[in-house]
Design an enzyme around this catalytic site. Structure first.
Site, short mmCIF file in Angstrom:
data_model
loop_
_atom_site.label_atom_id
_atom_site.label_comp_id
_atom_site.label_asym_id
_atom_site.label_seq_id
_atom_site.Cartn_x
_atom_site.Cartn_y
_atom_site.Cartn_z
N LYS A 73 7.25 0.44 15.05
CA LYS A 73 6.33 -0.25 14.13
C LYS A 73 7.11 -1.29 13.34
O LYS A 73 8.27 -1.05 12.96
CB LYS A 73 5.67 0.76 13.18
CG LYS A 73 4.59 0.09 12.33
CD LYS A 73 3.78 1.09 11.50
CE LYS A 73 4.46 1.39 10.19
NZ LYS A 73 3.58 2.14 9.27
N ARG A 114 -2.21 7.05 8.56
CA ARG A 114 -1.14 8.03 8.82
C ARG A 114 -0.45 8.42 7.52
O ARG A 114 0.07 9.53 7.37
CB ARG A 114 -0.19 7.58 9.92
CG ARG A 114 0.70 6.36 9.64
CD ARG A 114 1.76 6.64 8.65
NE ARG A 114 3.00 6.00 8.87
CZ ARG A 114 3.75 5.54 7.88
NH1 ARG A 114 3.35 5.57 6.62
NH2 ARG A 114 4.93 5.02 8.15
N GLN A 142 -3.76 2.67 -0.01
CA GLN A 142 -3.28 4.02 0.33
C GLN A 142 -4.08 5.10 -0.40
O GLN A 142 -4.24 6.22 0.10
CB GLN A 142 -1.78 4.20 0.01
CG GLN A 142 -0.87 3.11 0.54
CD GLN A 142 -1.01 2.85 2.02
OE1 GLN A 142 -1.24 3.78 2.81
NE2 GLN A 142 -0.89 1.61 2.42
N ILE A 164 -4.14 -0.06 -13.07
CA ILE A 164 -4.05 -1.10 -14.11
C ILE A 164 -5.10 -2.19 -13.89
O ILE A 164 -5.43 -2.92 -14.80
CB ILE A 164 -2.65 -1.78 -14.23
CG1 ILE A 164 -2.06 -2.02 -12.86
CG2 ILE A 164 -1.72 -1.01 -15.13
CD1 ILE A 164 -0.89 -2.97 -12.89
N GLY A 225 4.02 6.11 -3.42
CA GLY A 225 4.37 4.71 -3.66
C GLY A 225 5.82 4.36 -3.43
O GLY A 225 6.14 3.27 -2.94
N ASP A 227 8.80 3.90 -1.55
CA ASP A 227 9.23 3.91 -0.16
C ASP A 227 10.33 2.87 0.07
O ASP A 227 10.56 2.43 1.19
CB ASP A 227 8.03 3.66 0.77
CG ASP A 227 7.36 2.32 0.50
OD1 ASP A 227 7.72 1.67 -0.51
OD2 ASP A 227 6.50 1.91 1.29
N SER A 298 6.93 11.15 -0.08
CA SER A 298 6.70 10.52 1.21
C SER A 298 7.27 9.11 1.27
O SER A 298 7.04 8.30 0.35
CB SER A 298 5.18 10.46 1.45
OG SER A 298 4.86 9.45 2.37
N1 LIG Z 1 4.97 6.56 1.64
C1 LIG Z 1 4.44 5.84 2.58
O1 LIG Z 1 4.39 6.23 3.74
C2 LIG Z 1 3.83 4.52 2.24
C3 LIG Z 1 3.00 3.87 3.17
C4 LIG Z 1 2.39 2.67 2.81
C5 LIG Z 1 2.63 2.12 1.55
N2 LIG Z 1 3.46 2.77 0.69
C6 LIG Z 1 3.72 2.22 -0.66
O2 LIG Z 1 2.63 2.62 -1.47
C7 LIG Z 1 2.45 1.66 -2.52
C8 LIG Z 1 0.99 1.24 -2.58
O3 LIG Z 1 0.59 0.67 -1.35
P1 LIG Z 1 -0.92 0.14 -1.15
O4 LIG Z 1 -1.01 -0.31 0.26
O5 LIG Z 1 -1.88 1.14 -1.65
O6 LIG Z 1 -0.89 -1.12 -2.14
P2 LIG Z 1 -2.12 -1.76 -2.94
O7 LIG Z 1 -1.61 -3.04 -3.48
O8 LIG Z 1 -3.34 -1.78 -2.08
O9 LIG Z 1 -2.39 -0.73 -4.14
C9 LIG Z 1 -1.49 -0.50 -5.19
C10 LIG Z 1 -2.29 -0.33 -6.46
O10 LIG Z 1 -1.40 0.10 -7.51
C11 LIG Z 1 -1.88 -0.50 -8.70
N3 LIG Z 1 -0.83 -0.48 -9.72
C12 LIG Z 1 0.26 -1.26 -9.81
N4 LIG Z 1 0.97 -0.92 -10.90
C13 LIG Z 1 0.31 0.10 -11.51
C14 LIG Z 1 0.54 0.86 -12.68
N5 LIG Z 1 1.60 0.64 -13.47
N6 LIG Z 1 -0.35 1.82 -13.01
C15 LIG Z 1 -1.45 2.04 -12.23
N7 LIG Z 1 -1.72 1.33 -11.13
C16 LIG Z 1 -0.85 0.37 -10.75
C17 LIG Z 1 -2.29 -1.89 -8.28
O11 LIG Z 1 -3.15 -2.50 -9.22
C18 LIG Z 1 -2.96 -1.62 -6.95
O12 LIG Z 1 -4.36 -1.42 -7.07
C19 LIG Z 1 3.45 0.53 -2.23
O13 LIG Z 1 4.60 0.75 -2.99
C20 LIG Z 1 3.75 0.70 -0.75
O14 LIG Z 1 5.01 0.17 -0.40
C21 LIG Z 1 4.05 3.95 0.99
#
Ligand SMILES: NC(=O)c1ccc[n+]([C@@H]2O[C@H](COP(=O)([O-])OP(=O)(O)OC[C@H]3O[C@@H](n4cnc5c(N)ncnc54)[C@H](O)[C@@H]3O)[C@@H](O)[C@H]2O)c1
Length: 328
Positions: A73, A114, A142, A164, A225, A227, A298
């Site tokens: 990926k 996933r 997510q 936020i 979050g 990662d 994760s």
């Molecule tokens: N662990 C994993 O397997 C995995 C997989 C995909 C993404 N991620 C990580 O997960 C995180 C989120 O990804 P996503 O695709 O949902 O992104 P996204 O941008 O769709 O959602 C993130 C949300 O967090 C909110 N946010 C930011 N700062 C905040 C705070 N201080 N308090 C409350 N809310 C806040 C944003 O407003 C946004 O709505 C990223 O860091 C991404 O890299 C991890």
């Protein structure tokens, strides 16, 4: 398999039409078990950092040896994206005998599913069975699949949501109407996680936003979050008083929820209880009482993508979805 000289191209819309959270939970649980049984190859992710754009790009190769399925990926994380999703991905599945790419699919949806499924599997093994209330900190892409997956393994009744950006909360609320849950909008992260059975954090923050004192005994937390290096959502004190389960030690130490506290010498790798594979294959115990706080850290494993992508590919072929192309 498609003819050895053909590649099936599966678009984001195609994936959206056939993806099902239950299928993906099964695929991810099986991938975790095979990982626990040491029947996978999964070299570390390689990262490119685009610091001037607050973004990164990763390659994630994986091979499930018993099933003989493999691929790679390619995925980014750009939290400031407006026009595009913040996380976008492409998955290539290859014929292990020849290396020919027999499938190329959009894995943007797949990544969210996933990741949600990993949270669902973690909740199945680590949360209390009678968990009813879930608190979401972060209401983006997510968060939706985390909620869908946890709702599949537990009989949830209530969801509390904090972000936020109020717009993100409204958007999430629209997308979860059909889950039949009482929905509460929260003004603070504290409100979303207090008196909650399961907490999900899905933000890209680099300073912790969830405090130890807010979390009740018996809570399970999916920390999704963090990662990549420098990210942390939970106060270190909370990690220290909880049973922490990582998806895989190396990536967790490099970029998972534990990465910053380990770098700062405030947390020791030895304090991690287990990886999820050894919980799923029953080598190590999961939750052992109703009081302990459990945390699933994760980072996202390539074998989750390969196993889930394989399910999508099989389904696409069955339903005649996608476009056969001559790529090479
Ligand atoms: N662990 C994993 O397997 C995995 C997989 C995909 C993404 N991620 C990580 O997960 C995180 C989120 O990804 P996503 O695709 O949902 O992104 P996204 O941008 O769709 O959602 C993130 C949300 O967090 C909110 N946010 C930011 N700062 C905040 C705070 N201080 N308090 C409350 N809310 C806040 C944003 O407003 C946004 O709505 C990223 O860091 C991404 O890299 C991890």
């Amino acid at each position: 398999m498609t003819s050895k000289l053909e590649t099936l191209k599966i678009s984001r819309n195609d994936v959206k039409n056939i993806i099902d959270i239950k299928d993906i939970i099964d695929a991810v649980e099986s991938a975790f078990k095979q990982f626990g049984d040491k029947k996978v190859q999964m070299p570390p992710k390689a990262y490119l950092y685009f610091n001037q754009y607050n973004g990164d790009y990763r390659t994630m190769p994986g091979y499930l040896e018993d099933e003989d399925i493999a691929g790679c990926k390619l995925v980014n994380s750009h939290p400031e994206n407006k026009e595009h999703p913040t996380v976008m991905a492409v998955l290539i599945l290859v014929d292990t005998e020849t290396g020919y790419p027999y499938c190329i699919m959009d894995a943007t949806e797949l990544t969210a599913y996933r990741t949600g499924a990993a949270g669902g599997v973690a909740a199945k093994y680590l949360s209390r069975e009678n968990s009813e209330t879930i608190g979401l900190v972060g209401a983006g892409v997510q968060a939706i699949t985390q909620l869908k997956a946890v709702n599949t393994v537990r009989n949830l009744k209530n969801v509390k949501i904090y972000d936020i950006k109020p717009k993100a909360i409204e958007n999430l609320k629209k997308q979860i109407q059909n889950l039949n849950l009482n929905i509460k909008t929260c003004k603070t992260a504290k409100e979303a996680v207090t008196n909650t059975d399961i907490v999900i954090t899905t933000t890209p923050v680099k300073q912790p936003i969830v405090k130890a004192e807010w979390i009740s005994p018996g809570t399970h937390i999916n920390a999704i979050g963090a990662d990549a290096e420098g990210k942390q959502e939970l106060e270190t004190k909370l990690l220290k008083q909880s049973k922490v389960v990582v998806d895989d030690y190396k990536p967790a130490v490099h970029g998972g929820e534990v990465n910053v506290p380990i770098t700062n010498n405030e947390y020791n790798k030895k304090e991690i209880h287990s990886d999820i594979g050894k919980i799923v294959n029953k080598t190590n115990p999961g939750r052992t009482n109703k009081e302990e706080i459990t945390i699933f850290d994760s980072t996202g494993l390539a074998v989750q993508d390969i196993a889930s992508g394989w399910k999508i590919y099989q389904k696409a072929k069955q339903k005649n979805i996608g476009q056969t192309i001559k790529l090479i």
